[in-house]
Structure formats: structure tokens, C-alpha cells
Design a protein around this motif. Structure first.
Motif, PDB file in Angstrom:
ATOM      1  N   LEU A 107       2.883  12.416   8.387  1.00  0.00           N
ATOM      2  CA  LEU A 107       1.579  11.887   8.777  1.00  0.00           C
ATOM      3  C   LEU A 107       1.771  10.600   9.579  1.00  0.00           C
ATOM      4  O   LEU A 107       2.582   9.748   9.197  1.00  0.00           O
ATOM      5  CB  LEU A 107       0.755  11.610   7.511  1.00  0.00           C
ATOM      6  CG  LEU A 107      -0.685  11.146   7.683  1.00  0.00           C
ATOM      7  CD1 LEU A 107      -1.534  12.181   8.416  1.00  0.00           C
ATOM      8  CD2 LEU A 107      -1.295  10.827   6.305  1.00  0.00           C
ATOM      9  N   TYR A 108       1.034  10.479  10.673  1.00  0.00           N
ATOM     10  CA  TYR A 108       1.163   9.318  11.552  1.00  0.00           C
ATOM     11  C   TYR A 108      -0.203   8.710  11.848  1.00  0.00           C
ATOM     12  O   TYR A 108      -1.217   9.385  11.859  1.00  0.00           O
ATOM     13  CB  TYR A 108       1.747   9.719  12.915  1.00  0.00           C
ATOM     14  CG  TYR A 108       3.154  10.232  12.927  1.00  0.00           C
ATOM     15  CD1 TYR A 108       4.226   9.362  13.099  1.00  0.00           C
ATOM     16  CD2 TYR A 108       3.408  11.597  12.803  1.00  0.00           C
ATOM     17  CE1 TYR A 108       5.528   9.844  13.140  1.00  0.00           C
ATOM     18  CE2 TYR A 108       4.702  12.081  12.842  1.00  0.00           C
ATOM     19  CZ  TYR A 108       5.764  11.200  13.009  1.00  0.00           C
ATOM     20  OH  TYR A 108       7.049  11.674  13.055  1.00  0.00           O
ATOM     21  N   PHE A 109      -0.175   7.412  12.141  1.00  0.00           N
ATOM     22  CA  PHE A 109      -1.345   6.755  12.718  1.00  0.00           C
ATOM     23  C   PHE A 109      -0.832   5.745  13.742  1.00  0.00           C
ATOM     24  O   PHE A 109       0.152   5.058  13.469  1.00  0.00           O
ATOM     25  CB  PHE A 109      -2.168   6.031  11.646  1.00  0.00           C
ATOM     26  CG  PHE A 109      -3.350   5.283  12.226  1.00  0.00           C
ATOM     27  CD1 PHE A 109      -4.457   5.972  12.684  1.00  0.00           C
ATOM     28  CD2 PHE A 109      -3.318   3.894  12.363  1.00  0.00           C
ATOM     29  CE1 PHE A 109      -5.533   5.292  13.239  1.00  0.00           C
ATOM     30  CE2 PHE A 109      -4.396   3.205  12.910  1.00  0.00           C
ATOM     31  CZ  PHE A 109      -5.500   3.904  13.342  1.00  0.00           C
ATOM     32  N   TYR A 143      -0.350  -4.047   0.844  1.00  0.00           N
ATOM     33  CA  TYR A 143       1.109  -4.203   0.786  1.00  0.00           C
ATOM     34  C   TYR A 143       1.513  -5.642   1.094  1.00  0.00           C
ATOM     35  O   TYR A 143       2.417  -6.200   0.497  1.00  0.00           O
ATOM     36  CB  TYR A 143       1.784  -3.243   1.767  1.00  0.00           C
ATOM     37  CG  TYR A 143       3.286  -3.270   1.649  1.00  0.00           C
ATOM     38  CD1 TYR A 143       3.933  -2.537   0.665  1.00  0.00           C
ATOM     39  CD2 TYR A 143       4.063  -4.056   2.513  1.00  0.00           C
ATOM     40  CE1 TYR A 143       5.308  -2.576   0.529  1.00  0.00           C
ATOM     41  CE2 TYR A 143       5.438  -4.100   2.379  1.00  0.00           C
ATOM     42  CZ  TYR A 143       6.054  -3.363   1.391  1.00  0.00           C
ATOM     43  OH  TYR A 143       7.423  -3.413   1.259  1.00  0.00           O
ATOM     44  N   SER A 144       0.832  -6.250   2.052  1.00  0.00           N
ATOM     45  CA  SER A 144       1.055  -7.659   2.378  1.00  0.00           C
ATOM     46  C   SER A 144      -0.081  -8.117   3.281  1.00  0.00           C
ATOM     47  O   SER A 144      -0.926  -7.308   3.673  1.00  0.00           O
ATOM     48  CB  SER A 144       2.408  -7.874   3.060  1.00  0.00           C
ATOM     49  OG  SER A 144       2.683  -9.258   3.196  1.00  0.00           O
ATOM     50  N   GLY A 156      -4.364  -7.538   6.994  1.00  0.00           N
ATOM     51  CA  GLY A 156      -3.622  -6.938   5.893  1.00  0.00           C
ATOM     52  C   GLY A 156      -2.762  -5.787   6.372  1.00  0.00           C
ATOM     53  O   GLY A 156      -3.017  -5.184   7.421  1.00  0.00           O
ATOM     54  N   LEU A 157      -1.716  -5.495   5.592  1.00  0.00           N
ATOM     55  CA  LEU A 157      -0.933  -4.278   5.801  1.00  0.00           C
ATOM     56  C   LEU A 157      -1.257  -3.390   4.606  1.00  0.00           C
ATOM     57  O   LEU A 157      -1.007  -3.770   3.452  1.00  0.00           O
ATOM     58  CB  LEU A 157       0.558  -4.600   5.879  1.00  0.00           C
ATOM     59  CG  LEU A 157       1.484  -3.391   6.071  1.00  0.00           C
ATOM     60  CD1 LEU A 157       1.173  -2.672   7.378  1.00  0.00           C
ATOM     61  CD2 LEU A 157       2.948  -3.842   6.067  1.00  0.00           C
ATOM     62  N   GLU A 198       1.783   8.703   1.519  1.00  0.00           N
ATOM     63  CA  GLU A 198       2.678   9.479   2.404  1.00  0.00           C
ATOM     64  C   GLU A 198       3.484   8.564   3.325  1.00  0.00           C
ATOM     65  O   GLU A 198       3.885   8.956   4.416  1.00  0.00           O
ATOM     66  CB  GLU A 198       1.899  10.508   3.233  1.00  0.00           C
ATOM     67  CG  GLU A 198       1.190  11.546   2.376  1.00  0.00           C
ATOM     68  CD  GLU A 198       0.566  12.652   3.202  1.00  0.00           C
ATOM     69  OE1 GLU A 198       1.285  13.266   4.009  1.00  0.00           O
ATOM     70  OE2 GLU A 198      -0.654  12.889   3.047  1.00  0.00           O
ATOM     71  N   GLY A 199       3.680   7.331   2.898  1.00  0.00           N
ATOM     72  CA  GLY A 199       4.500   6.393   3.676  1.00  0.00           C
ATOM     73  C   GLY A 199       3.762   5.681   4.792  1.00  0.00           C
ATOM     74  O   GLY A 199       4.335   4.836   5.471  1.00  0.00           O
ATOM     75  N   VAL A 200       2.497   6.002   4.991  1.00  0.00           N
ATOM     76  CA  VAL A 200       1.763   5.403   6.119  1.00  0.00           C
ATOM     77  C   VAL A 200       1.252   4.013   5.740  1.00  0.00           C
ATOM     78  O   VAL A 200       0.562   3.842   4.727  1.00  0.00           O
ATOM     79  CB  VAL A 200       0.584   6.291   6.554  1.00  0.00           C
ATOM     80  CG1 VAL A 200      -0.209   5.606   7.672  1.00  0.00           C
ATOM     81  CG2 VAL A 200       1.094   7.644   7.020  1.00  0.00           C
ATOM     82  N   ARG A 201       1.609   3.034   6.536  1.00  0.00           N
ATOM     83  CA  ARG A 201       1.113   1.666   6.372  1.00  0.00           C
ATOM     84  C   ARG A 201       0.387   1.258   7.655  1.00  0.00           C
ATOM     85  O   ARG A 201       0.941   1.390   8.743  1.00  0.00           O
ATOM     86  CB  ARG A 201       2.260   0.687   6.094  1.00  0.00           C
ATOM     87  CG  ARG A 201       2.913   0.901   4.743  1.00  0.00           C
ATOM     88  CD  ARG A 201       4.036  -0.092   4.516  1.00  0.00           C
ATOM     89  NE  ARG A 201       4.810   0.298   3.335  1.00  0.00           N
ATOM     90  CZ  ARG A 201       6.059  -0.104   3.092  1.00  0.00           C
ATOM     91  NH1 ARG A 201       6.674  -0.916   3.939  1.00  0.00           N
ATOM     92  NH2 ARG A 201       6.680   0.293   2.003  1.00  0.00           N
ATOM     93  N   VAL A 202      -0.829   0.751   7.488  1.00  0.00           N
ATOM     94  CA  VAL A 202      -1.690   0.428   8.624  1.00  0.00           C
ATOM     95  C   VAL A 202      -2.071  -1.048   8.558  1.00  0.00           C
ATOM     96  O   VAL A 202      -2.458  -1.548   7.503  1.00  0.00           O
ATOM     97  CB  VAL A 202      -2.969   1.302   8.597  1.00  0.00           C
ATOM     98  CG1 VAL A 202      -3.920   0.898   9.718  1.00  0.00           C
ATOM     99  CG2 VAL A 202      -2.606   2.786   8.714  1.00  0.00           C
ATOM    100  N   MET A 203      -1.989  -1.704   9.680  1.00  0.00           N
ATOM    101  CA  MET A 203      -2.451  -3.090   9.791  1.00  0.00           C
ATOM    102  C   MET A 203      -3.924  -3.085  10.191  1.00  0.00           C
ATOM    103  O   MET A 203      -4.332  -2.301  11.043  1.00  0.00           O
ATOM    104  CB  MET A 203      -1.675  -3.845  10.877  1.00  0.00           C
ATOM    105  CG  MET A 203      -0.439  -4.569  10.399  1.00  0.00           C
ATOM    106  SD  MET A 203       0.578  -5.070  11.798  1.00  0.00           S
ATOM    107  CE  MET A 203      -0.204  -6.598  12.256  1.00  0.00           C
ATOM    108  N   ALA A 204      -4.678  -3.997   9.609  1.00  0.00           N
ATOM    109  CA  ALA A 204      -6.099  -4.099   9.962  1.00  0.00           C
ATOM    110  C   ALA A 204      -6.649  -5.423   9.449  1.00  0.00           C
ATOM    111  O   ALA A 204      -6.076  -6.042   8.541  1.00  0.00           O
ATOM    112  CB  ALA A 204      -6.884  -2.954   9.342  1.00  0.00           C
TER     113      ALA A 204
END
Lengths: 396, 150
Positions: free
Chosen positions: B34-36, B64-65, B88-89, B94-100
Motif C-alpha cells: 500500500l502506498y500514499f 508516530y512523531s 505529525g507523522l 501496513e507500514g504506511v506513514r503519512v505526514m500531515a
């Protein structure tokens, strides 16, 4: 493959040089490297240059061609390489390959940069849509580079209990090292209180914990054993020289992406750890053999985290190493005895070559004012946009 | 007037669904990664199929941080009434981490590991497009599930 030696190095002092075009900075760095090696331009059989996107190179990144057309047109191969902040390492790798293959005996690598003021502008031709990571990070949330590093630093504080004070101490170490280095731009010692009193940029990182940008240039001349004696200085061998790119699943918060898919078994900052591992393997040495490490300290966090990632000691131990003085110039592992990016400011494409120059001078005992006692083995590590990593090990 | 299709800072990143906003990524039909945001291929070196298909990401995650963007970014970032904000991260599974950007929370309430949910909020008002939104994360339950907080 034959042995390759570092014959000489040069570095124009880092700073702001509005009156000197980039090609002049490059030329002066080359002149110093040639003098250091006891060679002349006519001895140089090939030139690899780091391509800048900011200035010169006839607009096509042809910085090697520009330099020889300015100072020594002699038909030699000119190779221009990209790699953003790691471009200098890629230029050096190119020079290394040309010499180790036996095709040429003396090849120089050069990087010179004058950094633009303020925010680095987006390159021409970038798409203003969701296919461009750099566009996305600005329009969706305005995430500056320090925000990326700060997210790493904050997570370290969570994982390892790193204090604000320890993060501040990392900056003071760089300034103390730089205080004796005439090439560094910022040489006034600073206290932890000074660091913590400087403006907060992206929590927990303050202004004095983030590298500024500078103008600078550096050159390294590599060659075969036959040319070592010319300098009249101790022979220093390029025992390891490696570059690499990132691994799928790398957990690093890679600039300028806004998201990543992370895999548990992949190294953080894999483009650099991969290059470091290959350099260790080539040189047949390990972390315990390294006397000094010149690494890209874009922030104070990097100084704590990177040696751990490279296997110098376990994750989280960097804080203790710093507190105990073991990373000082006279410690177990001299960390950025030059003063690092925090004291030089980053002149992107020149930075990796400055690191190699510093290690060469350290191993020859030429690092006046900041000499690591009896340095025999030194290492460099650098990271560039696009997940470019580079690492070099020199031995005497 | 009811809500029409909202205008976002860039097309193809987020869309409004009856269940609330959803980030649009891709899932590789070959290796299930899965990707973003949406990708044109699959970067997994072990995947030979490389068949990216549009997919929604989970709207809930954990912190996460984080950091606080203390100075104003370059002008490509448009925002009305700028002031420092939290980035935030966020771990979405599924391993996906998103910054926003984070919203609905004060600095001293931030806790790594806290539950967050996707929302959208206006960043600025454009003379032609009107209200332009971006995606953010907020503490779970802070805003209505539709995520259309003001």
C-alpha cells in the motif's frame, strides 16, 4: 583493480563569497589540491565534477568542462555527475573507478557551490501536481526541511530519552572542534544555553542545531602509487569508496516525500548505511578501527543517530558517548573534528569532498588546530536528495 | 446551500466519501503493498508484477512523531492567518506513514502513540476557487466522522 591513493586535497574556506563565481572557487580549491599533491594541471588526466543546479556549468551541469575551459584546456575526459548534496561523493567514486581500473593515473574530483539566499527555489520543469513530492509537501502542509529532521529527533527523544540538553551539547561539540579550523565559517564556541536560547525552528530543533547554507569548494586528487611520492607527504590510501541509493521500506522521513511505506527489516537512511557497509567491506575494517568520522550533520540529531546506524555502537548509546566526551577530538571516535556542517554551513555539492579532504589532512597530521592524535583510519558519510549515499575510508 | 464537491490543495490526494474523507493511494495488485500518494508503479524490488491500483487508505492511525513548524514556509504554501502549527507523522497500518498537519489538539496534549483520525479543513480562500482544503489528522472523536470540521 589496483590500489588508489589520495594524493592531495584543497578547500576554499566556507562562507559567503559574493564576489567569486563558483568556477573561481573551484579553481582555487583545485590549485590548493594540486600544490598539496605536488602536481600541476598538466598532470591531471581526468576530472569528475559535482553538478550544481544553482550556478555555472553552462546551465547543463557541465562544471568539469567549465573548469578546464577556464584554467587548463588539455583534452582530458570531463565527467559531470549529479547527486545533490552527495554529488561530491559520486564524483569521487567516479575518479576512484577511473584510477583503480588502470585507465588513468591521476584523476581529480571537484565540487563548488554558491548557495542561493533564503529558501531554495523549486527547479525549473517541476510539475505542479500530485506526481511531484516537493510540490506536495509545500501545498499540503508547508513542511520545511527542518520539520523532517525534527520529526526524527522527536522520535529519538521518545525511543531513547534523549534530552534537549544532550541535543544542544552536540552543537557545542561541533563549534568547539571548529574553533581551531581556519576553513570553518562559524568558529566561536557556544554553550548549551546559547543553543537552547536560539530561536526554535522545528521542535525540538533550535536554530543553532540546524546547518545553515554556505558557499565553498573542495577538490581531491586521486592517483596510482607512482604519484604518491610527489607530495613528499605520507601516503594515504583510499581503502574503501562506495556510493549507494535507498532501499524499499526505509523508515527514514525522506525529504521531500509526504509519506512512505516502511518495512521493519530495512535500515534507517539505507542509502548511507549501505554505502558505509560497502566501504567497510572494501577496506576490510570495522567501526572499531575508525579514528575519526566526518559525517553529514545537517542537524544535531544526525550526530547522535548516524554513528549508531553505522554500527559504531548500539542505538541510543550516542547520548552517553557524547556526554562522556568519547566523541571529542581526543576521544574514542573523533566525530567531525572539522566542526561539521553545523560549523561550515552546507555548500551542497562541495560538502562530501570537504569531508574527504579533512580526513586526508587528519591522517597526514596536517589538521592544524583540530588534529586528531595519531589518526590512522578515517571515514566519511554523506546523504543527498534522491536517496544518494556515499562513504569513503582512507588509511595510512 | 449544501456542500458541493470540496476544493482541495491538489487533485487526487483526498476525496470525500459517505463515511468521511479518505486519502487516495495505490495498492499493488502483485505484492499487495500500500502506498500514499498514488504511484505510477510499485517500488518493491521483489515485485515483478508492478500493478498499482487506486486504493483508499485507512482513515484512522496513531501518532508516530511530530514537530511544530515555527516559521512561515515559502509562498508555495498558502494559508490564511498564518501561525505556527503542528506537523505529525501518522502511522496508518501496513507500514504506511503519512505526514500531515494536526488539528484540534494543543502542543502539551501531544502524545506519541495517540489515536488520530483523518479530517479535512480549509487552508485558505482563493478568489476563484473559493475555500481550498487540505487533509489533516485530529484526535479521534474530536470532530464528526464526516471530518468536515470548520
Amino acid at each position: 583493480m589496483r590500489p588508489v591513493y589520495a594524493l592531495g586535497a584543497g578547500a576554499h574556506p566556507w562562507g559567503k563569497w559574493p564576489d567569486k563565481p563558483q568556477v573561481q572557487l573551484a579553481s582555487e580549491a583545485m590549485d590548493e589540491a594540486l600544490a598539496d599533491a605536488g602536481l600541476r594541471w598538466s598532470d591531471v588526466q581526468g576530472l569528475a565534477a559535482a553538478s550544481s543546479r544553482f550556478e555555472g556549468g553552462m546551465g547543463w551541469g557541465l562544471h568539469a568542462n567549465e573548469l578546464v575551459q577556464t584554467v587548463a584546456e588539455q583534452g582530458i575526459p570531463c565527467i559531470n555527475v549529479g547527486g545533490a548534496c552527495a554529488a561530491g561523493a559520486i564524483a569521487l567514486q567516479t575518479a576512484y573507478a577511473l584510477v583503480s581500473s588502470g585507465q588513468y593515473d591521476v584523476v581529480a574530483a571537484v565540487g563548488a557551490e554558491r548557495m542561493p539566499k533564503g529558501f531554495i527555489p523549486r527547479p525549473p520543469g517541476s510539475a505542479d501536481d500530485r506526481t511531484d513530492d516537493d510540490y506536495l509537501r509545500w501545498v499540503t502542509m508547508g513542511a520545511t526541511n527542518p520539520a523532517y529532521w525534527a520529526i526524527e529527533a522527536r522520535r529519538r527523544q521518545h525511543d531513547h530519552g534523549t534530552s534537549d540538553q544532550t541535543l544542544a551539547r552536540a552543537s557545542t561539540l561541533m563549534r568547539r572542534n571548529a574553533s581551531g579550523n581556519r576553513r570553518a565559517r562559524y568558529r566561536d564556541p557556544i554553550s548549551e544555553d546559547d543553543v537552547l536560547a536560539s530561536p526554535m525552528v522545528a521542535d525540538p530543533l533550535h536554530l543553532l542545531q540546524i546547518c545553515p547554507v554556505s558557499d565553498g569548494a573542495s577538490a581531491v586528487i586521486l592517483g596510482s602509487e607512482d604519484f604518491v611520492a610527489r607530495s613528499g607527504k605520507p601516503g594515504v590510501r583510499v581503502a574503501g569508496c562506495a556510493i549507494g541509493s535507498g532501499q524499499f521500506g526505509d523508515p527514514a522521513r525522506r525529504i521531500p516525500t509526504i509519506a512512505s511505506t516502511v518495512r521493519d527489516d530495512v535500515s534507517h537512511t539505507s542509502e548511507v548505511t549501505g554505502a558505509v557497509s560497502r566501504a567497510f567491506e572494501m577496506a576490510g575494517v570495522g567501526p572499531e578501527d575508525i579514528d575519526l568520522l566526518e559525517m553529514a550533520d545537517n542537524t544535531a540529531w544526525h550526530l547522535l543517530a548516524w554513528p549508531e546506524l553505522f554500527g559504531f555502537y548500539e542505538p541510543g548509546k550516542g547520548d552517553w558517548m557524547l556526554e562522556q566526551g568519547k566523541l571529542s577530538i581526543d576521544g574514542d571516535l573523533a566525530l567531525n573534528p572539522s566542526g561539521g556542517f553545523l560549523s561550515f554551513g552546507e555548500a551542497t555539492t562541495a560538502q562530501a569532498l570537504l569531508q574527504v579532504s579533512e580526513v586526508l589532512w587528519q591522517l597526514r597530521g596536517q589538521a592544524e588546530g583540530h588534529q586528531v592524535p595519531d589518526a590512522k583510519v578515517g571515514m566519511t558519510a554523506v546523504l543527498g536528495l534522491g536517496a544518494n549515499g556515499g562513504s569513503v575510508i582512507l588509511t595510512r | 446551500m449544501g456542500h458541493e464537491v470540496p476544493e482541495f490543495v491538489v487533485d487526487g490526494l483526498v476525496e470525500q466519501t459517505p463515511e468521511g474523507p479518505r486519502l487516495i493511494g495505490t495498492r499493488c495488485a502483485g505484492c499487495n503493498t500500500l502506498y500514499f500518494p498514488q504511484k505510477s508503479s510499485c517500488a518493491n524490488p521483489g515485485c515483478d508484477e508492478k500493478s498499482p491500483q487506486p486504493a483508499h487508505l485507512p482513515a484512522a492511525g496513531t501518532l508516530y512523531s511530530y514537530t511544530i513548524q515555527r516559521y512561515q514556509p515559502p509562498s508555495l504554501f498558502r494559508i490564511d492567518d498564518w501561525q505556527p502549527y503542528i506537523i505529525g507523522l501518522v502511522e496508518l497500518g501496513e507500514g504506511v506513514r503519512v505526514m500531515a498537519m494536526l488539528t484540534g489538539i494543543e502542543e502539551d496534549q501531544l502524545r506519541i502513540g495517540m489515536d488520530l483520525q483523518l479530517v479535512t479543513q480549509p487552508l485558505y480562500t482563493d478568489s476563484e476557487k473559493g475555500e481550498v482544503r487540505t487533509f489533516k489528522f485530529a484526535p479521534t472523536g474530536k470532530f464528526a466522522p464526516a471530518g468536515e470540521s470548520a
